[in-house]
Design an enzyme around this catalytic site. Structure first.
Site, mmCIF file in Angstrom:
data_model
loop_
_atom_site.group_PDB
_atom_site.id
_atom_site.type_symbol
_atom_site.label_atom_id
_atom_site.label_comp_id
_atom_site.label_asym_id
_atom_site.label_seq_id
_atom_site.Cartn_x
_atom_site.Cartn_y
_atom_site.Cartn_z
ATOM 1 N N GLY A 32 54.152 31.300 80.513
ATOM 2 C CA GLY A 32 55.257 31.801 79.526
ATOM 3 C C GLY A 32 54.681 33.204 78.978
ATOM 4 O O GLY A 32 53.894 33.950 79.592
ATOM 5 N N LEU B 171 56.537 36.000 79.056
ATOM 6 C CA LEU B 171 56.874 36.541 80.253
ATOM 7 C C LEU B 171 56.762 38.124 80.092
ATOM 8 O O LEU B 171 57.402 38.661 79.177
ATOM 9 C CB LEU B 171 58.004 36.148 80.892
ATOM 10 C CG LEU B 171 58.195 34.374 81.267
ATOM 11 C CD1 LEU B 171 59.519 34.352 82.029
ATOM 12 C CD2 LEU B 171 57.094 34.151 82.165
ATOM 13 N N HIS B 172 56.190 38.819 81.060
ATOM 14 C CA HIS B 172 56.275 40.088 80.968
ATOM 15 C C HIS B 172 56.797 40.599 82.220
ATOM 16 O O HIS B 172 56.999 40.059 83.408
ATOM 17 C CB HIS B 172 54.909 40.676 80.726
ATOM 18 C CG HIS B 172 53.727 40.156 81.355
ATOM 19 N ND1 HIS B 172 53.779 40.601 82.498
ATOM 20 C CD2 HIS B 172 52.812 39.649 80.784
ATOM 21 C CE1 HIS B 172 52.499 40.064 82.963
ATOM 22 N NE2 HIS B 172 51.979 39.391 82.147
ATOM 23 N N HIS C 9 55.141 38.976 85.489
ATOM 24 C CA HIS C 9 55.800 37.745 85.822
ATOM 25 C C HIS C 9 57.012 37.903 86.596
ATOM 26 O O HIS C 9 57.456 37.234 87.608
ATOM 27 C CB HIS C 9 56.160 36.789 84.740
ATOM 28 C CG HIS C 9 54.809 36.494 84.056
ATOM 29 N ND1 HIS C 9 54.604 36.816 82.595
ATOM 30 C CD2 HIS C 9 53.742 35.488 84.243
ATOM 31 C CE1 HIS C 9 53.416 36.295 82.319
ATOM 32 N NE2 HIS C 9 53.051 35.650 83.359
ATOM 33 N N ASP D 70 45.361 37.932 89.081
ATOM 34 C CA ASP D 70 44.460 36.895 89.133
ATOM 35 C C ASP D 70 43.781 36.623 90.416
ATOM 36 O O ASP D 70 44.064 35.605 90.940
ATOM 37 C CB ASP D 70 45.126 35.567 88.250
ATOM 38 C CG ASP D 70 45.591 35.956 86.888
ATOM 39 O OD1 ASP D 70 44.935 35.819 86.043
ATOM 40 O OD2 ASP D 70 46.563 36.266 86.824
ATOM 41 N N GLN E 252 41.937 33.436 91.253
ATOM 42 C CA GLN E 252 42.848 32.245 91.348
ATOM 43 C C GLN E 252 43.771 32.144 92.686
ATOM 44 O O GLN E 252 43.979 30.952 93.228
ATOM 45 C CB GLN E 252 43.731 32.378 90.002
ATOM 46 C CG GLN E 252 45.088 31.435 89.953
ATOM 47 C CD GLN E 252 45.708 31.591 88.568
ATOM 48 O OE1 GLN E 252 45.180 31.081 87.709
ATOM 49 N NE2 GLN E 252 47.085 32.243 88.560
ATOM 50 N N VAL F 101 51.031 44.317 88.629
ATOM 51 C CA VAL F 101 52.072 45.417 87.803
ATOM 52 C C VAL F 101 51.250 45.974 86.763
ATOM 53 O O VAL F 101 50.686 45.077 85.949
ATOM 54 C CB VAL F 101 53.477 44.608 87.409
ATOM 55 C CG1 VAL F 101 54.540 45.585 86.699
ATOM 56 C CG2 VAL F 101 54.127 44.057 88.718
ATOM 57 N N SER G 73 49.513 38.733 79.218
ATOM 58 C CA SER G 73 49.899 38.085 78.217
ATOM 59 C C SER G 73 49.225 38.492 76.966
ATOM 60 O O SER G 73 49.496 38.563 75.978
ATOM 61 C CB SER G 73 50.265 36.693 78.160
ATOM 62 O OG SER G 73 51.120 36.415 79.451
#
Ligand code: AMP
Length: 286
Positions: free
Chosen positions: A30, A32-33, A36, A156, A159, A182, A192
């Site tokens: 969440g 969100l930017h 995302h 990430d 990840q 981005v 975030s």
């Protein structure tokens, strides 16, 4: 379009599947930017139906990390997803995900443990258990949604490498799509956690992308010795920067390198105003 319960989501997704529609999943925590949103746009381009999960996963945070203060903006997230044509936002509670009253520990819950070589490096060194928590929640989301595609950001990098490895090793029948980082116009990678920074902190945080860009430029000029490339960073750092790591490794396996090549990735983690920021760059773009 906002679902909190696993069963409700399953019923809807099964309907789509029966109609032969392809499903894309974008896992997020969440707040969100545009980072995302780029994943969501890619999912919309690729799939007939898109599910965005919006869940701050407790088991991927260490005891001294920012789980409690992590930004939670579900209403705004749903609005953004709506505008982008997302079909379902899935925002379960921790009880819904892990079972009511369940103690969140690998003493009592089944966890997914990614391989030691992938975890005992970079972010995994300071964030013990983090990638176990990530893989566990991602595999659960994969099983709940059963998408054809899942979308992750290169932001990430460790990840997404670990998730690709999990999917391969555990024969998970899902295509993993990696999307580029981005950035703000300034070069700062969207995150975030940027919300925690002051305006001055945001300027100081530009050091991460500057260091990485400079390493890439030096590589393009012919410097391949990893120690020499890493040394170039030190002139950028001031007492505002608490460097956790700067590494140049293989971008598919995370193997450390002495000599950089076109398959290398430079990754950095650095605290600014106490906020832990990460960024990375391919020394040669695809
Ligand atoms: P998070 O909500 O931080 O767990 O991130 C959810 C997904 O968005 C992950 O796959 C991230 O890699 C991706 N993401 C976060 N920031 C960016 C960014 N600046 N550019 C591209 N993807 C991002």
């Amino acid at each position: 379009m906002l679902y909190h319960r696993i069963e409700e989501l399953r019923v809807e997704v099964q309907k789509w599947k029966k109609e032969g529609l392809t499903v894309g999943l974008v896992p997020t925590m969440g707040a969100l930017h545009n980072g995302h949103m780029s994943l969501i746009k890619k999912a919309k381009e690729t799939c007939d139906k898109v599910v965005v999960s919006d869940f701050v996963n407790p088991i991927q945070f260490g005891p001294s990390e920012d789980f409690d203060k992590y930004p939670r903006t579900l209403e705004a997230d749903v609005e953004l997803c709506d505008k982008e044509g997302v079909d379902i936002v899935f925002a379960p509670s921790a009880d819904e995900m892990y079972g009511e009253g369940q103690r969140l520990s690998n003493d009592t819950l089944t966890y997914v443990c990614p391989p030691f070589f992938y975890v005992n490096t970079l972010c995994g060194k300071s964030r013990t258990g983090h990638f176990d928590g990530v893989c566990t929640v991602v595999l659960k989301l994969f099983n709940i949604v059963q998408p054809n595609y899942a979308f992750f950001g290169q932001k990430d990098a460790q990840q997404v490498i670990i998730i690709k490895k999990m999917v391969k090793d555990l024969n998970v029948p899902i295509n993993i799509v990696q999307c580029p980082i981005v950035r703000e116009e300034s070069g700062l990678a969207l995150s975030s956690r940027n919300k925690y920074l002051t305006e001055e902190g945001k300027k100081d945080a530009l050091v991460l992308s500057r260091i990485l860009n400079n390493i890439k430029t030096c590589y393009e000029k012919g410097i391949t010795d990893v120690l020499a490339l890493k040394e170039t960073a030190y002139s950028f750092l001031t007492d505002k920067h608490d460097l956790e790591y700067l590494e140049i490794v293989d971008r598919n396996t995370l193997e450390a390198k002495m000599i950089a090549d076109d398959e290398s990735i430079a990754l950095i983690a650095c605290r600014v105003e106490g906020v832990r920021l990460i960024d990375n760059i391919y020394l040669k773009e695809d």
